[in-house]
Design a protein around this motif. Sequence first.
Motif, PDB file in Angstrom:
ATOM      1  N   ASP A   1       0.843  -1.194   0.000  1.00  0.00           N
ATOM      2  CA  ASP A   1       0.000   0.000   0.000  1.00  0.00           C
ATOM      3  C   ASP A   1       0.878   1.244   0.000  1.00  0.00           C
ATOM      4  O   ASP A   1       1.145   1.849   1.040  1.00  0.00           O
ATOM      5  CB  ASP A   1      -0.923  -0.021   1.232  1.00  0.00           C
ATOM      6  CG  ASP A   1      -1.929   1.121   1.242  1.00  0.00           C
ATOM      7  OD1 ASP A   1      -1.973   1.873   0.256  1.00  0.00           O
ATOM      8  OD2 ASP A   1      -2.669   1.243   2.239  1.00  0.00           O
TER       9      ASP A   1
ATOM     10  N   GLY B   1      -5.113   2.100   2.892  1.00  0.00           N
ATOM     11  CA  GLY B   1      -5.538   1.588   4.195  1.00  0.00           C
ATOM     12  C   GLY B   1      -5.615   2.677   5.240  1.00  0.00           C
ATOM     13  O   GLY B   1      -6.564   2.726   6.038  1.00  0.00           O
TER      14      GLY B   1
ATOM     15  N   MET C   1     -10.179  -6.261   3.014  1.00  0.00           N
ATOM     16  CA  MET C   1      -9.053  -5.429   3.447  1.00  0.00           C
ATOM     17  C   MET C   1      -8.694  -5.744   4.899  1.00  0.00           C
ATOM     18  O   MET C   1      -7.509  -5.800   5.263  1.00  0.00           O
ATOM     19  CB  MET C   1      -9.402  -3.957   3.307  1.00  0.00           C
ATOM     20  CG  MET C   1      -9.485  -3.452   1.879  1.00  0.00           C
ATOM     21  SD  MET C   1      -7.860  -3.226   1.111  1.00  0.00           S
ATOM     22  CE  MET C   1      -7.252  -1.771   1.988  1.00  0.00           C
TER      23      MET C   1
ATOM     24  N   ILE D   1      -5.899  -3.159   6.853  1.00  0.00           N
ATOM     25  CA  ILE D   1      -6.418  -2.153   7.777  1.00  0.00           C
ATOM     26  C   ILE D   1      -6.720  -2.830   9.108  1.00  0.00           C
ATOM     27  O   ILE D   1      -7.232  -3.946   9.140  1.00  0.00           O
ATOM     28  CB  ILE D   1      -7.687  -1.445   7.240  1.00  0.00           C
ATOM     29  CG1 ILE D   1      -8.754  -2.455   6.794  1.00  0.00           C
ATOM     30  CG2 ILE D   1      -7.351  -0.506   6.113  1.00  0.00           C
ATOM     31  CD1 ILE D   1     -10.038  -1.795   6.347  1.00  0.00           C
TER      32      ILE D   1
END
Length: 269
Positions: free
Chosen positions: A115, A120, A172, A178
């Motif tokens: 990422d 996130g 996610m 996250i």
Amino acid sequence: MNQKEFLQNVDDLLEHMSIAELRDCLHQLARKTDENKRDSFIQLIDDCSYDESFSAPKKDQYKRLMSDEKVADRMTKIMDKLAKIAEGELCLSARGYEDYSGGYWSSDWVWEYEDHMGVGETIIDAVFFAHDCMNDCRYQEAVEIFDLIMKITVYAEDEDGGDIVELSFEEMVDEHLIGVNLNVFALDVLYSNYQNHPVSQRASVLFSYFSSPYFQNIKIEDIFSVGREELKDTDIFLQAWIEYLMHQDGEIAARMLSEAILYHKGLEG
């Protein structure tokens, strides 16, 4: 002991306590409060205090913790970033490979993600801000952000030039991209929607969320302990909730119907 019975027992005990005894009780509760919950405890004390010069027994509205200008500015920035994620302007990078850890004849295709664009971080920031809005009694803003988060699709570009990979909010979390507690998130969503909708719509709106897997183990009574404001009209809601669930199919509806009747009407129900 469910929450309804617990509160009834507590109210009965408080009814016979003097001011000095109540102060000592609160002091003992404060002494036993974990460090990470002390700010919330102080906020609770502040919320329960009121000017005795007013005739109303309780505050009509809790003190807002954020200014309207701050909320409007944060809403604009968060909405803009979430829109960029939904459009693929902000995305992840991905690389896939065959995983033979289960044996040569039972390989699985595995994706690893990076990422670099802060996707996130943006979603986590939105989750925390929605929680802050809920805690600030700004339920419409909280619901708006929660719904965007739940519906968002995150795109990941294959570094080797393959297809675009799509991930949902729940995926996610599952991929540890996250750090969100889905149980807490679900309770915040349900509580905010309860507060944001009129009595006539609450049952159908709340039930619609239980199609998501991370809502399916939630007990409806759990939302009565969320937020700064105690939920109003819970008896009316529970009766409407029971009547609504009686016309729904499936194991989840059956489980929640049984729990609601036991909570609202006891074994006699």
